[in-house]
Design an enzyme around this catalytic site. Structure first.
Site, PDB file in Angstrom:
ATOM      1  N   GLU A  16     -57.233 -14.484  58.514  1.00 40.56           N
ATOM      2  CA  GLU A  16     -56.874 -13.743  57.301  1.00 40.56           C
ATOM      3  C   GLU A  16     -55.512 -13.054  57.390  1.00 40.56           C
ATOM      4  OE1 GLU A  16     -59.824 -12.125  54.556  1.00 40.56           O
ATOM      5  OE2 GLU A  16     -59.282 -10.190  55.413  1.00 40.56           O
ATOM      6  N   LYS A  38     -53.813 -10.280  56.290  1.00 35.85           N
ATOM      7  CA  LYS A  38     -54.336  -8.995  55.798  1.00 35.85           C
ATOM      8  C   LYS A  38     -53.331  -7.916  56.185  1.00 35.85           C
ATOM      9  CE  LYS A  38     -58.597  -6.309  56.552  1.00 35.85           C
ATOM     10  NZ  LYS A  38     -59.911  -6.292  57.215  1.00 35.85           N
ATOM     11  N   LYS A  89     -58.533 -14.004  48.625  1.00 33.07           N
ATOM     12  CA  LYS A  89     -59.398 -12.871  48.975  1.00 33.07           C
ATOM     13  C   LYS A  89     -59.027 -11.722  48.047  1.00 33.07           C
ATOM     14  CE  LYS A  89     -62.527 -11.689  51.912  1.00 33.07           C
ATOM     15  NZ  LYS A  89     -62.264 -10.478  52.631  1.00 33.07           N
ATOM     16  N   ASN A 119     -71.174 -10.712  54.860  1.00 26.94           N
ATOM     17  CA  ASN A 119     -70.188  -9.712  55.285  1.00 26.94           C
ATOM     18  C   ASN A 119     -70.851  -8.674  56.195  1.00 26.94           C
ATOM     19  OD1 ASN A 119     -67.983  -8.111  55.630  1.00 26.94           O
ATOM     20  ND2 ASN A 119     -67.567  -7.781  53.460  1.00 26.94           N
ATOM     21  N   GLU A 156     -68.498 -13.027  58.134  1.00 24.55           N
ATOM     22  CA  GLU A 156     -67.285 -12.306  57.724  1.00 24.55           C
ATOM     23  C   GLU A 156     -67.237 -10.918  58.357  1.00 24.55           C
ATOM     24  OE1 GLU A 156     -67.568 -13.813  53.053  1.00 24.55           O
ATOM     25  OE2 GLU A 156     -66.971 -11.772  53.521  1.00 24.55           O
TER      26      GLU A 156
END
Ligand SMILES: O=C(O)c1ccccc1NCC(=O)[C@H](O)[C@H](O)COP(=O)(O)O
Length: 270
Positions: free
Chosen positions: A67, A69, A128, A193, A223
């Site tokens: 990711e 991020k 996302k 998640n 996740e």
């Protein structure tokens, strides 16, 4: 199912910002990077995530969605490197797919970052974000789009709307009731998640608790909260087909130069 009660203040703020953006995205025009069909919808020829996972397995890599991020409410810092450079390094480190935060106010993401990343890599790219309604899908092309079961009113309709545009919907759940809703909505890619959006705490036991009820034909993703090779092994043993990993790769707290490819490699070569 739309249950926003008890969410952490940061998550409430994220959702308010998403609603605010929803008023301009899709309704009044794109915020960047979309390729609209004549009716204003995006139309995507998606790169298959299940195929990318299969390829990783054949090549003895752990399937990881790495990711991009830049920051988050729980990150210790911010990384401001070029998202394209980050994504390329992740692919070099063996990532099977890339996730790009497009949320601007709490994660420093943008649709434009995703558009550039998708043009630069050949693996599937996940958008996302906190997509709450259909018009918010028509912002940028991506191979996968995240739908968080807890926050949307009509999950089956959004799953269908995502597929109509060519996206592969990744439906995020946190417990058995949300898993049931995802399956009823015909989701075929489901992420559990480990981050509890009530307290923002991470517990890998969440995935272990939900995974046994997930049918075999679903592509199952663990996740959040995977920080080292032992966590990778733990999630794989619990049934994860792939892992979504952000913080451990981005290493926000590290102010020295960070080797993103190596951070990714140590989690894909377990
Ligand atoms: O990461 C956060 O701080 C966060 C806070 C509030 C809502 C969502 C948040 N994260 C979104 C994610 O799902 C993660 O970025 C993703 O699963 C990767 O997690 P990690 O590997 O723990 O960075």
């Amino acid at each position: 199912m739309n249950s926003e009660s008890n969410v952490a203040p940061a998550v409430r703020s994220i959702l308010e910002a998403a609603r605010e953006r929803g008023r301009s995205e899709g309704d009044d025009g794109p915020s960047g990077g979309r390729t609209p069909a004549s009716d204003g919808r995006v139309s995507v020829e998606a790169r298959s995530l299940p195929d990318a996972i299969e390829r990783a397995e054949r090549e003895d890599r752990v399937p990881v969605i790495a990711e991009v991020k830049p920051t988050s409410p729980t990150s210790d810092g911010t990384r401001d490197e070029d998202p394209v450079e980050l994504a390329r390094a992740m692919v070099e480190g063996g990532a099977s797919a890339i996730s790009v935060l497009t949320e601007p106010t709490h994660f420093d993401g943008s649709p434009e970052a995703l558009r550039r990343v998708r043009a630069a890599v050949d693996v599937p790219v996940l958008r996302k974000d906190f997509v709450l309604r259909e018009s918010q899908m028509d912002v940028v092309e991506a191979d996968l789009i995240l739908l968080i079961a807890r926050f949307v009113d009509d999950l089956p309709a959004l799953v269908a709307a995502a597929r109509d545009r060519g996206f592969q919907p990744l439906v995020e759940v946190h417990d058995a009731a949300e898993l049931e809703a995802a399956l009823e909505a015909d989701a075929s890619i489901i992420g559990v998640n480990n981050r509890d959006l009530t307290k923002l705490e991470v517990d890998l036991g969440t995935f272990e608790g939900v995974a046994p009820a997930v049918p075999d034909d679903v592509t199952l993703i663990a996740e959040s909260g995977v920080s080292d090779p032992a966590d990778v092994r733990r999630m794989r043993e619990a049934g994860a087909d792939a892992l979504l990993i952000g913080s451990a790769i981005m290493d926000h707290a590290n102010t020295d130069e960070v080797d993103i490819a190596e951070n990714t490699r140590r989690l894909t070569r377990v």
